[in-house]
Design an enzyme around this catalytic site. Structure first.
Site, PDB file in Angstrom:
ATOM      1  N   GLY A 263    -103.302 -62.096 -25.888  1.00 40.92           N
ATOM      2  CA  GLY A 263    -103.487 -62.330 -27.312  1.00 40.92           C
ATOM      3  C   GLY A 263    -103.948 -63.762 -27.525  1.00 40.92           C
TER       4      GLY A 263
ATOM      5  N   GLN B 244    -105.844 -71.592 -32.044  1.00 41.54           N
ATOM      6  CA  GLN B 244    -105.779 -71.996 -30.629  1.00 41.54           C
ATOM      7  C   GLN B 244    -107.148 -72.382 -30.079  1.00 41.54           C
ATOM      8  OE1 GLN B 244    -103.402 -68.338 -29.347  1.00 41.54           O
ATOM      9  NE2 GLN B 244    -102.636 -69.952 -28.004  1.00 41.54           N
TER      10      GLN B 244
ATOM     11  N   CYS C  90     -97.219 -69.101 -23.803  1.00 40.47           N
ATOM     12  CA  CYS C  90     -98.314 -69.296 -24.754  1.00 40.47           C
ATOM     13  C   CYS C  90     -99.398 -70.138 -24.091  1.00 40.47           C
ATOM     14  CB  CYS C  90     -97.771 -70.008 -26.000  1.00 40.47           C
ATOM     15  SG  CYS C  90     -99.040 -70.396 -27.213  1.00 40.47           S
ATOM     16  N   LEU C  91    -100.644 -69.746 -24.293  1.00 41.26           N
ATOM     17  CA  LEU C  91    -101.763 -70.501 -23.708  1.00 41.26           C
ATOM     18  C   LEU C  91    -101.818 -71.932 -24.232  1.00 41.26           C
ATOM     19  CD1 LEU C  91    -104.516 -67.739 -23.875  1.00 41.26           C
ATOM     20  CD2 LEU C  91    -103.347 -68.575 -21.832  1.00 41.26           C
TER      21      LEU C  91
ATOM     22  N   HIS D 152     -96.230 -62.975 -32.237  1.00 33.05           N
ATOM     23  CA  HIS D 152     -96.579 -64.284 -31.671  1.00 33.05           C
ATOM     24  C   HIS D 152     -97.888 -64.812 -32.272  1.00 33.05           C
ATOM     25  CE1 HIS D 152     -96.800 -67.139 -28.072  1.00 33.05           C
ATOM     26  NE2 HIS D 152     -98.026 -67.204 -28.552  1.00 33.05           N
ATOM     27  N   GLU D 153     -98.911 -63.947 -32.323  1.00 33.41           N
ATOM     28  CA  GLU D 153    -100.217 -64.417 -32.803  1.00 33.41           C
ATOM     29  C   GLU D 153    -100.190 -64.684 -34.308  1.00 33.41           C
ATOM     30  OE1 GLU D 153    -101.791 -65.363 -30.414  1.00 33.41           O
ATOM     31  OE2 GLU D 153    -101.097 -63.988 -28.860  1.00 33.41           O
TER      32      GLU D 153
ATOM     33  N   HIS E   6     -98.820 -68.002 -34.963  1.00 29.36           N
ATOM     34  CA  HIS E   6     -99.801 -69.077 -34.779  1.00 29.36           C
ATOM     35  C   HIS E   6    -100.537 -69.375 -36.086  1.00 29.36           C
ATOM     36  CE1 HIS E   6     -99.935 -70.335 -30.602  1.00 29.36           C
ATOM     37  NE2 HIS E   6    -100.002 -69.098 -30.141  1.00 29.36           N
TER      38      HIS E   6
HETATM   39 NI    NI Z   1     -99.645 -68.398 -28.190  1.00 33.51          NI
END
Ligand code: NI
Length: 161
Positions: free
Chosen positions: A46, A51, A89-90, A131-132, A135
């Protein structure tokens, strides 16, 4: 398509509330396609627009074995249950943590053709959607850690969201 630069903490854009999308046009479709390519390049499941440095309410999801999709202006309209998950998380590279997430969520939003869609999800998809969407509100999973003891350096592969 292009692979975009993934922003990491403490970049301020990760803490901003993203703006609603008003028009689903060619540039938005390109953004979503680039986000999907970037998500796969980073082995994530995701990704949210902030991001990649774009403060708009767009997320992409790519569950293993399922078709990738984008959601515009997504909102959690219902959630139930609670479970403990391991999350990464990236934008927080090198770490993972244990937090609580809902067991089931219902999310609504628009697809890239502007059609309203509603998704009922559990397991990893529910976790990824929450999660997304977080963000888009400037929230990171590390905000939910009950203590710093629940945050770990990556010692094994965790699928980042
Ligand atoms: Ni993330």
């Amino acid at each position: 398509m292009a692979i975009l630069n993934v922003r990491t903490v403490p970049e301020p854009i990760l803490r901003q509330k993203s703006k609603r999308v008003r028009a689903i046009d060619g540039s938005l479709q390109k953004l979503a396609a680039d986000m999907i390519e970037t998500m796969h390049a980073a082995s994530g499941v995701g990704l949210a627009a902030p991001q990649v440095g774009v403060s708009r309410r767009v997320i992409v999801i790519g569950m293993p074995g399922e078709e990738d999709f984008a959601l515009i202006n997504p909102e959690v309209v219902r959630k139930s249950g609670e479970r403990t998950v391991t999350e990464g998380c990236l934008s927080v590279p090198g770490y993972f943590g244990e937090i609580k997430r809902a067991q089931r969520v219902t999310v609504k939003g628009k697809d890239l053709s502007g059609k309203e869609i509603r998704i009922k999800a559990d397991e990893l998809l529910a976790q990824a959607l929450e999660h997304e969407i977080d963000h888009l509100n400037g929230v990171l999973y590390i905000d939910y850690l009950e203590s710093q003891d629940m945050l770990h350096k990556v010692a094994h592969e965790v699928t980042p969201l």
